[in-house]
Design a protein around this motif. Structure first.
Motif, PDB file in Angstrom:
ATOM      1  N   PRO A 100     -28.670   7.876  14.009  1.00  0.00           N
ATOM      2  CA  PRO A 100     -27.770   7.554  12.891  1.00  0.00           C
ATOM      3  C   PRO A 100     -26.761   6.467  13.255  1.00  0.00           C
ATOM      4  O   PRO A 100     -26.313   6.388  14.402  1.00  0.00           O
ATOM      5  CB  PRO A 100     -27.042   8.886  12.634  1.00  0.00           C
ATOM      6  CG  PRO A 100     -27.170   9.659  13.899  1.00  0.00           C
ATOM      7  CD  PRO A 100     -28.443   9.229  14.564  1.00  0.00           C
ATOM      8  N   VAL A 101     -26.442   5.640  12.275  1.00  0.00           N
ATOM      9  CA  VAL A 101     -25.435   4.587  12.470  1.00  0.00           C
ATOM     10  C   VAL A 101     -24.414   4.707  11.337  1.00  0.00           C
ATOM     11  O   VAL A 101     -24.741   4.519  10.171  1.00  0.00           O
ATOM     12  CB  VAL A 101     -26.079   3.175  12.427  1.00  0.00           C
ATOM     13  CG1 VAL A 101     -24.996   2.095  12.508  1.00  0.00           C
ATOM     14  CG2 VAL A 101     -27.095   2.995  13.553  1.00  0.00           C
ATOM     15  N   THR A 102     -23.199   5.068  11.697  1.00  0.00           N
ATOM     16  CA  THR A 102     -22.134   5.218  10.697  1.00  0.00           C
ATOM     17  C   THR A 102     -21.373   3.903  10.589  1.00  0.00           C
ATOM     18  O   THR A 102     -20.712   3.479  11.544  1.00  0.00           O
ATOM     19  CB  THR A 102     -21.163   6.349  11.102  1.00  0.00           C
ATOM     20  OG1 THR A 102     -21.929   7.519  11.345  1.00  0.00           O
ATOM     21  CG2 THR A 102     -20.156   6.619  10.007  1.00  0.00           C
ATOM     22  N   ILE A 103     -21.498   3.284   9.438  1.00  0.00           N
ATOM     23  CA  ILE A 103     -20.834   2.000   9.218  1.00  0.00           C
ATOM     24  C   ILE A 103     -19.640   2.230   8.297  1.00  0.00           C
ATOM     25  O   ILE A 103     -19.796   2.740   7.191  1.00  0.00           O
ATOM     26  CB  ILE A 103     -21.808   0.988   8.576  1.00  0.00           C
ATOM     27  CG1 ILE A 103     -22.990   0.745   9.520  1.00  0.00           C
ATOM     28  CG2 ILE A 103     -21.080  -0.326   8.268  1.00  0.00           C
ATOM     29  CD1 ILE A 103     -24.095  -0.098   8.926  1.00  0.00           C
ATOM     30  N   ARG A 104     -18.487   1.851   8.778  1.00  0.00           N
ATOM     31  CA  ARG A 104     -17.284   2.052   7.975  1.00  0.00           C
ATOM     32  C   ARG A 104     -16.988   0.795   7.162  1.00  0.00           C
ATOM     33  O   ARG A 104     -17.025  -0.323   7.693  1.00  0.00           O
ATOM     34  CB  ARG A 104     -16.095   2.351   8.886  1.00  0.00           C
ATOM     35  CG  ARG A 104     -14.839   2.610   8.085  1.00  0.00           C
ATOM     36  CD  ARG A 104     -13.693   2.976   8.958  1.00  0.00           C
ATOM     37  NE  ARG A 104     -13.193   1.822   9.688  1.00  0.00           N
ATOM     38  CZ  ARG A 104     -12.220   1.897  10.588  1.00  0.00           C
ATOM     39  NH1 ARG A 104     -11.681   3.058  10.892  1.00  0.00           N
ATOM     40  NH2 ARG A 104     -11.804   0.826  11.214  1.00  0.00           N
ATOM     41  N   LEU A 105     -16.664   0.983   5.910  1.00  0.00           N
ATOM     42  CA  LEU A 105     -16.269  -0.148   5.066  1.00  0.00           C
ATOM     43  C   LEU A 105     -14.979  -0.761   5.607  1.00  0.00           C
ATOM     44  O   LEU A 105     -14.212  -0.100   6.310  1.00  0.00           O
ATOM     45  CB  LEU A 105     -16.082   0.305   3.614  1.00  0.00           C
ATOM     46  CG  LEU A 105     -17.327   0.917   2.954  1.00  0.00           C
ATOM     47  CD1 LEU A 105     -17.009   1.338   1.527  1.00  0.00           C
ATOM     48  CD2 LEU A 105     -18.503  -0.053   2.961  1.00  0.00           C
ATOM     49  N   LEU A 106     -14.784  -2.008   5.226  1.00  0.00           N
ATOM     50  CA  LEU A 106     -13.665  -2.801   5.740  1.00  0.00           C
ATOM     51  C   LEU A 106     -12.319  -2.050   5.730  1.00  0.00           C
ATOM     52  O   LEU A 106     -11.935  -1.504   4.703  1.00  0.00           O
ATOM     53  CB  LEU A 106     -13.551  -4.026   4.836  1.00  0.00           C
ATOM     54  CG  LEU A 106     -12.852  -5.238   5.398  1.00  0.00           C
ATOM     55  CD1 LEU A 106     -13.629  -5.809   6.579  1.00  0.00           C
ATOM     56  CD2 LEU A 106     -12.725  -6.286   4.310  1.00  0.00           C
ATOM     57  N   ASP A 107     -11.647  -2.043   6.871  1.00  0.00           N
ATOM     58  CA  ASP A 107     -10.354  -1.366   6.968  1.00  0.00           C
ATOM     59  C   ASP A 107      -9.378  -2.230   7.754  1.00  0.00           C
ATOM     60  O   ASP A 107      -8.998  -1.893   8.875  1.00  0.00           O
ATOM     61  CB  ASP A 107     -10.531   0.003   7.641  1.00  0.00           C
ATOM     62  CG  ASP A 107      -9.200   0.740   7.792  1.00  0.00           C
ATOM     63  OD1 ASP A 107      -8.206   0.349   7.152  1.00  0.00           O
ATOM     64  OD2 ASP A 107      -9.162   1.717   8.562  1.00  0.00           O
ATOM     65  N   PRO A 108      -9.012  -3.396   7.182  1.00  0.00           N
ATOM     66  CA  PRO A 108      -8.082  -4.235   7.944  1.00  0.00           C
ATOM     67  C   PRO A 108      -6.661  -3.986   7.494  1.00  0.00           C
ATOM     68  O   PRO A 108      -6.388  -3.959   6.302  1.00  0.00           O
ATOM     69  CB  PRO A 108      -8.472  -5.648   7.483  1.00  0.00           C
ATOM     70  CG  PRO A 108      -8.896  -5.450   6.064  1.00  0.00           C
ATOM     71  CD  PRO A 108      -9.378  -4.025   5.907  1.00  0.00           C
ATOM     72  N   PRO A 109      -5.732  -3.823   8.404  1.00  0.00           N
ATOM     73  CA  PRO A 109      -4.384  -4.040   7.924  1.00  0.00           C
ATOM     74  C   PRO A 109      -4.381  -5.526   7.545  1.00  0.00           C
ATOM     75  O   PRO A 109      -4.756  -6.380   8.360  1.00  0.00           O
ATOM     76  CB  PRO A 109      -3.518  -3.777   9.154  1.00  0.00           C
ATOM     77  CG  PRO A 109      -4.416  -3.095  10.135  1.00  0.00           C
ATOM     78  CD  PRO A 109      -5.800  -3.540   9.837  1.00  0.00           C
ATOM     79  N   LEU A 110      -4.030  -5.848   6.309  1.00  0.00           N
ATOM     80  CA  LEU A 110      -4.224  -7.214   5.800  1.00  0.00           C
ATOM     81  C   LEU A 110      -3.597  -8.292   6.678  1.00  0.00           C
ATOM     82  O   LEU A 110      -4.148  -9.370   6.822  1.00  0.00           O
ATOM     83  CB  LEU A 110      -3.622  -7.326   4.392  1.00  0.00           C
ATOM     84  CG  LEU A 110      -4.536  -6.960   3.232  1.00  0.00           C
ATOM     85  CD1 LEU A 110      -3.848  -7.330   1.930  1.00  0.00           C
ATOM     86  CD2 LEU A 110      -5.872  -7.669   3.327  1.00  0.00           C
ATOM     87  N   HIS A 111      -2.444  -7.953   7.292  1.00  0.00           N
ATOM     88  CA  HIS A 111      -1.749  -8.986   8.056  1.00  0.00           C
ATOM     89  C   HIS A 111      -2.586  -9.559   9.191  1.00  0.00           C
ATOM     90  O   HIS A 111      -2.401 -10.679   9.608  1.00  0.00           O
ATOM     91  CB  HIS A 111      -0.403  -8.456   8.587  1.00  0.00           C
ATOM     92  CG  HIS A 111      -0.543  -7.387   9.621  1.00  0.00           C
ATOM     93  ND1 HIS A 111      -0.971  -6.119   9.327  1.00  0.00           N
ATOM     94  CD2 HIS A 111      -0.318  -7.401  10.953  1.00  0.00           C
ATOM     95  CE1 HIS A 111      -0.993  -5.396  10.438  1.00  0.00           C
ATOM     96  NE2 HIS A 111      -0.601  -6.153  11.433  1.00  0.00           N
ATOM     97  N   GLU A 112      -3.563  -8.754   9.676  1.00  0.00           N
ATOM     98  CA  GLU A 112      -4.387  -9.252  10.784  1.00  0.00           C
ATOM     99  C   GLU A 112      -5.277 -10.407  10.345  1.00  0.00           C
ATOM    100  O   GLU A 112      -5.812 -11.133  11.164  1.00  0.00           O
ATOM    101  CB  GLU A 112      -5.249  -8.117  11.355  1.00  0.00           C
ATOM    102  CG  GLU A 112      -4.419  -7.115  12.115  1.00  0.00           C
ATOM    103  CD  GLU A 112      -5.244  -6.021  12.775  1.00  0.00           C
ATOM    104  OE1 GLU A 112      -6.470  -6.184  12.901  1.00  0.00           O
ATOM    105  OE2 GLU A 112      -4.641  -4.997  13.149  1.00  0.00           O
TER     106      GLU A 112
END
Ligand code: PEP
Ligand code: MG
Length: 359
Positions: A100-112
Protein backbone atom coordinates in the motif's frame (compact mmCIF):
# COMPACT_ATOMS: atom_id res chain seq x y z
CA UNK A 1 30.10 -6.70 5.96
CA UNK A 2 28.30 -9.96 5.15
CA UNK A 3 28.36 -11.65 8.62
CA UNK A 4 27.11 -8.46 10.28
CA UNK A 5 24.35 -8.16 7.73
CA UNK A 6 23.40 -11.82 8.18
CA UNK A 7 23.23 -11.33 11.94
CA UNK A 8 21.09 -8.25 11.46
CA UNK A 9 18.77 -10.05 9.02
CA UNK A 10 18.39 -12.97 11.43
CA UNK A 11 17.55 -10.68 14.35
CA UNK A 12 15.02 -8.78 12.24
CA UNK A 13 13.52 -12.08 11.09
CA UNK A 14 12.94 -13.08 14.71
CA UNK A 15 11.41 -9.69 15.41
CA UNK A 16 9.10 -9.99 12.41
CA UNK A 17 7.86 -13.40 13.48
CA UNK A 18 6.67 -11.94 16.79
CA UNK A 19 5.28 -8.51 16.02
CA UNK A 20 1.62 -7.78 15.38
CA UNK A 21 2.03 -4.16 14.21
CA UNK A 22 2.88 -3.64 10.54
CA UNK A 23 5.67 -1.19 9.82
CA UNK A 24 5.51 1.28 6.97
CA UNK A 25 7.71 4.23 6.02
CA UNK A 26 7.23 7.91 5.33
CA UNK A 27 8.71 8.49 1.86
CA UNK A 28 8.14 11.01 -0.91
CA UNK A 29 10.42 9.78 -3.70
CA UNK A 30 11.01 6.44 -5.47
CA UNK A 31 14.56 6.48 -4.06
CA UNK A 32 13.35 6.77 -0.46
CA UNK A 33 10.65 4.19 -1.17
CA UNK A 34 13.27 1.68 -2.37
CA UNK A 35 15.43 2.42 0.65
CA UNK A 36 12.42 1.93 2.91
CA UNK A 37 11.76 -1.46 1.35
CA UNK A 38 15.36 -2.45 1.89
CA UNK A 39 14.90 -1.61 5.57
CA UNK A 40 11.83 -3.85 5.64
CA UNK A 41 8.97 -1.35 5.22
CA UNK A 42 5.67 -2.98 4.33
CA UNK A 43 4.22 0.01 2.53
CA UNK A 44 4.29 3.78 2.60
CA UNK A 45 2.25 5.28 5.39
CA UNK A 46 2.82 8.89 4.39
CA UNK A 47 3.88 10.41 1.09
CA UNK A 48 3.94 14.18 1.69
CA UNK A 49 3.11 15.64 -1.72
CA UNK A 50 4.09 19.21 -0.82
CA UNK A 51 7.68 17.96 -0.57
CA UNK A 52 7.58 17.25 -4.30
CA UNK A 53 7.44 20.95 -5.06
CA UNK A 54 10.28 22.54 -3.19
CA UNK A 55 12.81 22.55 -6.02
CA UNK A 56 13.59 23.56 -9.61
CA UNK A 57 10.77 24.38 -12.05
CA UNK A 58 8.34 22.81 -9.68
CA UNK A 59 8.42 25.50 -7.05
CA UNK A 60 7.80 28.08 -9.79
CA UNK A 61 4.71 26.25 -11.03
CA UNK A 62 3.54 25.81 -7.45
CA UNK A 63 4.02 29.52 -6.74
CA UNK A 64 2.07 30.37 -9.88
CA UNK A 65 -0.75 28.23 -8.58
CA UNK A 66 -0.70 29.74 -5.09
CA UNK A 67 -0.67 33.38 -6.19
CA UNK A 68 -3.00 32.96 -9.20
CA UNK A 69 -5.76 35.54 -9.14
CA UNK A 70 -8.54 33.27 -10.30
CA UNK A 71 -9.51 29.69 -10.98
CA UNK A 72 -8.35 29.94 -14.61
CA UNK A 73 -4.85 30.94 -13.50
CA UNK A 74 -4.76 28.16 -10.94
CA UNK A 75 -5.90 25.60 -13.49
CA UNK A 76 -3.16 26.67 -15.93
CA UNK A 77 -0.51 26.19 -13.23
CA UNK A 78 -2.09 22.88 -12.14
CA UNK A 79 -1.90 21.59 -15.73
CA UNK A 80 1.89 22.08 -15.51
CA UNK A 81 2.03 20.27 -12.18
CA UNK A 82 -0.11 17.29 -13.24
CA UNK A 83 2.47 15.42 -15.38
CA UNK A 84 5.14 15.91 -12.71
CA UNK A 85 2.88 14.49 -10.03
CA UNK A 86 1.83 11.60 -12.25
CA UNK A 87 5.47 10.65 -12.91
CA UNK A 88 6.31 10.95 -9.19
CA UNK A 89 3.45 8.67 -8.18
CA UNK A 90 4.12 6.13 -10.90
CA UNK A 91 7.73 5.85 -9.71
CA UNK A 92 6.62 5.35 -6.13
CA UNK A 93 4.00 2.72 -7.08
CA UNK A 94 6.68 0.86 -8.99
CA UNK A 95 9.11 1.00 -6.05
CA UNK A 96 6.37 -0.28 -3.71
CA UNK A 97 5.01 -3.00 -6.03
CA UNK A 98 2.57 -5.12 -4.01
CA UNK A 99 2.42 -2.77 -1.01
CA UNK A 100 0.00 0.00 0.00
CA UNK A 101 1.04 3.58 -0.71
CA UNK A 102 -0.68 6.32 1.29
CA UNK A 103 -0.53 9.58 -0.60
CA UNK A 104 -1.51 12.66 1.32
CA UNK A 105 -3.10 15.59 -0.48
CA UNK A 106 -1.21 18.86 -0.46
CA UNK A 107 -0.60 20.21 3.06
CA UNK A 108 1.65 23.25 2.81
CA UNK A 109 1.70 25.98 5.31
CA UNK A 110 1.21 28.55 2.52
CA UNK A 111 4.12 30.73 3.58
CA UNK A 112 6.57 28.00 2.56
CA UNK A 113 5.54 28.50 -1.06
CA UNK A 114 5.41 32.28 -1.24
CA UNK A 115 8.22 34.00 -3.20
CA UNK A 116 10.95 35.59 -1.11
CA UNK A 117 11.30 38.77 -3.16
CA UNK A 118 14.24 39.67 -5.43
CA UNK A 119 14.73 37.68 -8.60
CA UNK A 120 12.21 35.03 -7.51
CA UNK A 121 9.44 37.61 -7.41
CA UNK A 122 10.52 39.28 -10.67
CA UNK A 123 10.40 35.93 -12.50
CA UNK A 124 7.05 35.05 -11.00
CA UNK A 125 5.57 38.46 -11.82
CA UNK A 126 6.80 38.12 -15.41
CA UNK A 127 5.38 34.63 -15.88
CA UNK A 128 1.99 35.75 -14.51
CA UNK A 129 2.00 39.03 -16.48
CA UNK A 130 1.74 41.01 -13.25
CA UNK A 131 3.59 44.12 -12.13
CA UNK A 132 5.88 43.70 -9.10
CA UNK A 133 3.45 45.86 -7.09
CA UNK A 134 0.47 43.70 -8.02
CA UNK A 135 2.37 40.56 -7.09
CA UNK A 136 3.48 41.97 -3.78
CA UNK A 137 -0.12 42.96 -2.98
CA UNK A 138 -1.29 39.38 -3.66
CA UNK A 139 1.56 37.89 -1.64
CA UNK A 140 0.80 40.18 1.32
CA UNK A 141 -2.84 39.14 1.21
CA UNK A 142 -1.75 35.49 1.46
CA UNK A 143 0.57 35.96 4.43
CA UNK A 144 -0.80 34.59 7.69
CA UNK A 145 0.03 35.42 11.29
CA UNK A 146 -0.25 31.76 12.31
CA UNK A 147 0.38 29.69 9.17
CA UNK A 148 0.32 26.36 11.03
CA UNK A 149 -3.23 27.12 12.15
CA UNK A 150 -4.15 28.72 8.88
CA UNK A 151 -5.03 27.95 5.31
CA UNK A 152 -3.42 24.54 5.05
CA UNK A 153 -4.41 20.89 4.75
CA UNK A 154 -7.89 20.14 3.47
CA UNK A 155 -8.81 23.82 3.90
CA UNK A 156 -6.83 24.55 0.76
CA UNK A 157 -8.59 21.80 -1.20
CA UNK A 158 -11.98 23.02 0.01
CA UNK A 159 -11.41 26.62 -1.02
CA UNK A 160 -9.65 25.56 -4.24
CA UNK A 161 -11.18 22.17 -5.20
CA UNK A 162 -9.19 22.16 -8.44
CA UNK A 163 -6.05 21.34 -6.41
CA UNK A 164 -7.60 18.18 -4.99
CA UNK A 165 -8.98 17.33 -8.41
CA UNK A 166 -5.52 17.60 -10.05
CA UNK A 167 -3.83 15.52 -7.37
CA UNK A 168 -6.49 12.83 -7.47
CA UNK A 169 -6.27 12.70 -11.27
CA UNK A 170 -2.48 12.34 -11.08
CA UNK A 171 -2.75 9.53 -8.53
CA UNK A 172 -5.33 7.54 -10.52
CA UNK A 173 -3.61 8.08 -13.88
CA UNK A 174 -0.33 6.92 -12.34
CA UNK A 175 -2.01 3.93 -10.70
CA UNK A 176 -3.65 2.75 -13.93
CA UNK A 177 -0.43 3.25 -15.92
CA UNK A 178 1.53 1.27 -13.33
CA UNK A 179 -1.14 -1.43 -13.25
CA UNK A 180 -0.92 -1.80 -17.03
CA UNK A 181 2.80 -2.41 -16.63
CA UNK A 182 2.06 -5.34 -14.33
CA UNK A 183 2.62 -3.48 -11.05
CA UNK A 184 0.40 -4.42 -8.12
CA UNK A 185 -0.86 -1.01 -6.97
CA UNK A 186 -2.69 -0.15 -3.74
CA UNK A 187 -3.24 3.60 -3.56
CA UNK A 188 -4.63 5.03 -0.35
CA UNK A 189 -5.51 8.70 -0.61
CA UNK A 190 -5.31 10.64 2.60
CA UNK A 191 -6.98 13.97 3.38
CA UNK A 192 -5.00 16.15 5.84
CA UNK A 193 -6.05 18.34 8.75
CA UNK A 194 -9.70 17.39 8.99
CA UNK A 195 -11.61 18.88 11.91
CA UNK A 196 -15.11 17.89 10.85
CA UNK A 197 -16.62 15.08 8.81
CA UNK A 198 -18.11 17.63 6.39
CA UNK A 199 -14.60 18.56 5.25
CA UNK A 200 -13.82 14.92 4.60
CA UNK A 201 -17.10 14.39 2.75
CA UNK A 202 -16.37 17.37 0.49
CA UNK A 203 -12.91 16.10 -0.43
CA UNK A 204 -14.01 12.50 -0.81
CA UNK A 205 -16.63 13.48 -3.41
CA UNK A 206 -13.98 15.23 -5.53
CA UNK A 207 -11.60 12.27 -5.27
CA UNK A 208 -14.30 9.76 -6.22
CA UNK A 209 -15.36 11.87 -9.17
CA UNK A 210 -11.74 12.00 -10.39
CA UNK A 211 -11.42 8.22 -9.94
CA UNK A 212 -14.53 7.57 -12.03
CA UNK A 213 -13.43 9.98 -14.74
CA UNK A 214 -9.86 8.70 -15.03
CA UNK A 215 -10.73 5.02 -14.83
CA UNK A 216 -13.65 5.51 -17.22
CA UNK A 217 -11.44 7.15 -19.85
CA UNK A 218 -8.51 4.75 -19.32
CA UNK A 219 -10.82 1.72 -19.33
CA UNK A 220 -9.22 0.06 -16.30
CA UNK A 221 -10.18 0.01 -12.64
CA UNK A 222 -7.79 -0.26 -9.72
CA UNK A 223 -8.90 -0.61 -6.11
CA UNK A 224 -8.25 2.36 -3.82
CA UNK A 225 -9.04 3.66 -0.34
CA UNK A 226 -9.85 7.19 0.81
CA UNK A 227 -9.04 8.00 4.41
CA UNK A 228 -7.97 10.82 6.62
CA UNK A 229 -5.38 12.02 9.04
CA UNK A 230 -6.50 12.49 12.61
CA UNK A 231 -4.26 15.34 13.71
CA UNK A 232 -6.57 17.82 15.40
CA UNK A 233 -8.25 17.21 18.77
CA UNK A 234 -11.65 17.91 17.23
CA UNK A 235 -11.13 15.16 14.66
CA UNK A 236 -10.20 12.72 17.44
CA UNK A 237 -13.28 13.74 19.43
CA UNK A 238 -15.61 13.25 16.46
CA UNK A 239 -13.90 10.10 15.22
CA UNK A 240 -17.17 8.13 15.15
CA UNK A 241 -18.69 10.46 12.55
CA UNK A 242 -15.51 10.55 10.50
CA UNK A 243 -15.02 6.78 10.62
CA UNK A 244 -18.49 6.25 9.21
CA UNK A 245 -17.28 7.84 5.97
CA UNK A 246 -13.52 7.18 5.91
CA UNK A 247 -11.76 3.96 4.87
CA UNK A 248 -8.85 4.48 7.26
CA UNK A 249 -7.36 6.79 9.89
CA UNK A 250 -3.74 7.80 10.30
CA UNK A 251 -2.76 9.73 13.40
CA UNK A 252 -0.64 12.78 12.63
CA UNK A 253 0.83 13.03 16.08
CA UNK A 254 3.13 15.94 15.18
CA UNK A 255 0.16 18.24 14.67
CA UNK A 256 -1.93 16.43 17.28
CA UNK A 257 0.79 17.11 19.87
CA UNK A 258 1.11 20.72 18.71
CA UNK A 259 -2.62 21.38 18.95
CA UNK A 260 -3.27 19.41 22.14
CA UNK A 261 -0.47 21.14 24.05
CA UNK A 262 -0.95 24.46 22.24
CA UNK A 263 2.79 24.36 21.54
CA UNK A 264 4.32 25.37 18.23
CA UNK A 265 6.18 22.38 16.81
CA UNK A 266 8.52 24.80 15.01
CA UNK A 267 9.45 26.91 18.04
CA UNK A 268 9.04 24.76 21.14
CA UNK A 269 12.61 23.43 20.84
CA UNK A 270 13.80 26.76 22.29
CA UNK A 271 12.53 25.98 25.76
CA UNK A 272 11.45 22.32 25.85
CA UNK A 273 14.90 21.08 26.93
CA UNK A 274 14.57 23.23 30.10
CA UNK A 275 11.07 21.86 30.66
CA UNK A 276 12.38 18.31 30.55
CA UNK A 277 15.46 19.15 32.61
CA UNK A 278 13.24 20.63 35.35
CA UNK A 279 10.84 17.71 35.32
CA UNK A 280 7.88 19.78 34.09
CA UNK A 281 7.37 17.34 31.23
CA UNK A 282 8.85 13.82 31.53
CA UNK A 283 9.94 13.92 27.86
CA UNK A 284 9.81 16.15 24.82
CA UNK A 285 6.27 15.36 23.64
CA UNK A 286 7.31 15.83 20.01
CA UNK A 287 9.81 12.99 20.43
CA UNK A 288 8.02 10.59 22.80
CA UNK A 289 4.25 10.30 22.51
CA UNK A 290 2.47 11.85 25.48
CA UNK A 291 0.42 8.83 26.45
CA UNK A 292 -1.72 10.75 28.99
CA UNK A 293 -3.15 13.58 26.89
CA UNK A 294 -2.39 13.02 23.20
CA UNK A 295 -2.51 9.28 23.84
CA UNK A 296 -5.96 9.55 25.38
CA UNK A 297 -7.22 11.27 22.23
CA UNK A 298 -5.65 8.49 20.15
CA UNK A 299 -7.22 5.79 22.32
CA UNK A 300 -10.67 7.39 22.22
CA UNK A 301 -10.52 7.92 18.47
CA UNK A 302 -9.55 4.28 17.86
CA UNK A 303 -12.33 3.07 20.15
CA UNK A 304 -15.03 5.41 18.75
CA UNK A 305 -13.87 4.93 15.16
CA UNK A 306 -14.01 1.15 15.40
CA UNK A 307 -17.36 1.24 17.17
CA UNK A 308 -18.72 3.18 14.21
CA UNK A 309 -16.88 1.01 11.68
CA UNK A 310 -15.68 -2.37 13.00
CA UNK A 311 -12.29 -3.31 11.59
CA UNK A 312 -11.41 0.28 10.61
CA UNK A 313 -7.77 0.37 9.49
CA UNK A 314 -5.76 2.67 11.76
CA UNK A 315 -2.13 3.75 11.70
CA UNK A 316 0.18 6.54 12.79
CA UNK A 317 2.49 8.61 10.59
CA UNK A 318 3.79 11.29 12.98
CA UNK A 319 7.45 11.14 14.06
CA UNK A 320 6.43 9.02 17.06
CA UNK A 321 5.83 6.06 14.72
CA UNK A 322 9.54 5.21 14.88
CA UNK A 323 10.17 5.88 18.58
CA UNK A 324 10.25 2.67 20.66
CA UNK A 325 8.13 3.72 23.66
CA UNK A 326 5.58 5.34 21.36
CA UNK A 327 5.50 2.19 19.20
CA UNK A 328 4.70 0.18 22.36
CA UNK A 329 1.79 2.54 23.01
CA UNK A 330 0.56 2.14 19.41
CA UNK A 331 0.59 -1.63 19.92
CA UNK A 332 -1.34 -1.32 23.17
CA UNK A 333 -4.15 0.73 21.63
CA UNK A 334 -4.53 -1.70 18.74
CA UNK A 335 -3.21 0.28 15.77
CA UNK A 336 -2.67 -1.75 12.60
CA UNK A 337 0.59 -0.08 11.61
CA UNK A 338 3.18 2.54 12.41
CA UNK A 339 4.89 4.60 9.74
CA UNK A 340 8.23 6.33 10.24
CA UNK A 341 11.27 7.57 8.38
CA UNK A 342 13.01 4.80 6.39
CA UNK A 343 16.03 4.79 8.72
CA UNK A 344 13.84 4.13 11.75
CA UNK A 345 12.03 1.15 10.20
CA UNK A 346 14.34 -1.50 11.76
CA UNK A 347 13.98 0.10 15.20
CA UNK A 348 10.20 0.18 14.78
CA UNK A 349 10.20 -3.52 13.78
CA UNK A 350 12.15 -4.38 16.93
CA UNK A 351 10.00 -2.19 19.16
CA UNK A 352 6.83 -3.75 17.72
CA UNK A 353 8.21 -7.22 18.50
CA UNK A 354 9.12 -6.17 22.05
CA UNK A 355 5.58 -4.88 22.55
CA UNK A 356 4.08 -8.18 21.37
CA UNK A 357 6.40 -10.18 23.60
CA UNK A 358 5.61 -7.95 26.59
CA UNK A 359 1.92 -8.79 26.09
C1 PEP B 1 1.72 15.01 11.57
O1 PEP B 1 1.19 16.11 11.77
O2 PEP B 1 1.98 14.19 12.48
C2 PEP B 1 2.07 14.58 10.20
C3 PEP B 1 2.52 13.38 9.96
O3 PEP B 1 1.97 15.53 9.23
P1 PEP B 1 3.09 16.67 9.01
O4 PEP B 1 4.24 16.34 9.91
O5 PEP B 1 3.45 16.63 7.58
O6 PEP B 1 2.32 17.89 9.40
MG1 MG C 1 0.38 17.20 10.08
Amino acid sequence: DAPTYQGFAKLMGWADSHRRLRVRANADTPRDARMARNFGAEGIGLCRTEHMFFEGDRITAMREMIVARDEGGRRRALEKLLPMQRADFEGIFQAMDGYPVTIRLLDPPLHEFLPHGGEESSLLAASLHLSRQELSRIVSSLRETNPMLGHRGCRLGIVYPEITEMQARAIFEAAVRAYRRGIDVHPEIMVPLISDVTEFRHQRAIIERAADQVMGVMGERVPYLIGTMIELPRAALTADEIAAEADFFSFGTNDLTQTTFGLSRDDAGRFLPQYVERGIYPDDPFQVLDTKGVGKLVRWAVRDGREAKPGLKVGICGEHGGEPRSVAFCHSVGLDYVSCSPYRVPVARLAAAHASLAD
